[in-house]
Write an enzyme that holds these catalytic residues in place. Sequence first.
Site, PDB file in Angstrom:
ATOM      1  N   ASP A   7      39.992  81.581  64.954  1.00  0.00           N
ATOM      2  CA  ASP A   7      40.863  81.636  63.785  1.00  0.00           C
ATOM      3  C   ASP A   7      42.063  80.753  64.118  1.00  0.00           C
ATOM      4  OD1 ASP A   7      41.914  82.465  61.289  1.00  0.00           O
ATOM      5  OD2 ASP A   7      43.138  83.966  62.302  1.00  0.00           O
ATOM      6  N   GLU A  68      37.306  78.763  61.400  1.00  0.00           N
ATOM      7  CA  GLU A  68      37.665  78.933  59.995  1.00  0.00           C
ATOM      8  C   GLU A  68      37.967  77.567  59.387  1.00  0.00           C
ATOM      9  OE1 GLU A  68      40.129  82.291  58.251  1.00  0.00           O
ATOM     10  OE2 GLU A  68      41.546  80.626  58.230  1.00  0.00           O
ATOM     11  N   ASP A 141      44.778  88.024  63.753  1.00  0.00           N
ATOM     12  CA  ASP A 141      44.120  86.755  64.105  1.00  0.00           C
ATOM     13  C   ASP A 141      42.924  87.006  65.030  1.00  0.00           C
ATOM     14  OD1 ASP A 141      46.395  84.802  63.101  1.00  0.00           O
ATOM     15  OD2 ASP A 141      47.352  86.350  64.310  1.00  0.00           O
TER      16      ASP A 141
END
Length: 176
Positions: A7, A68, A141
């Site tokens: 992330d 991501e 996160d």
Amino acid sequence: MRVLGVDPGLTRCGVGVVEGVASRPLTMLGVGVVRTPADAELGHRLVAIERGIEEWLDAHRPEFVAVERVFSQHNVRTVMGTAQASAVAMLCASRRGIPVALHTPSEVKAAVTGSGRADKAQVGAMVTRLLRLDAPPKPADAADALALAICHIWRAPALNRLQQAHAQHSVRKVTR
């Protein structure tokens, strides 16, 4: 299949490793955050993220890296930092020959919770349940990185079938 989920972020870059296959219980092998000081120079922050990602790649030897996909936000400065951290993760994996997959936030949320509009608390709760953890990983996160890895494990078989079908179709077109 062992997947490192990333992330991306300049201040907090979530990382998480999940192992398993679709339709079977999954196992978390590690979760954490690569942190950089907000007041450090950009180049130093990117190097720190690279070192952190490299340590995770060395320690866990994933077969895939799921990152991501950066999407448009209102704050251009935030998007730039996220994109730069994302590029570092992709570079680290690609340098080692590890395939990289990009998943949008809504794809990840839909895969893990059933809704592409789920909030962070819902994602954390489902990650906790799916990986049989005692509590949601903190910060968010870290939970998001695990969700990315889970998403990739669950979506990879379908994506592979689509890629194979496309490749076969392309070969048929060429040979006709």
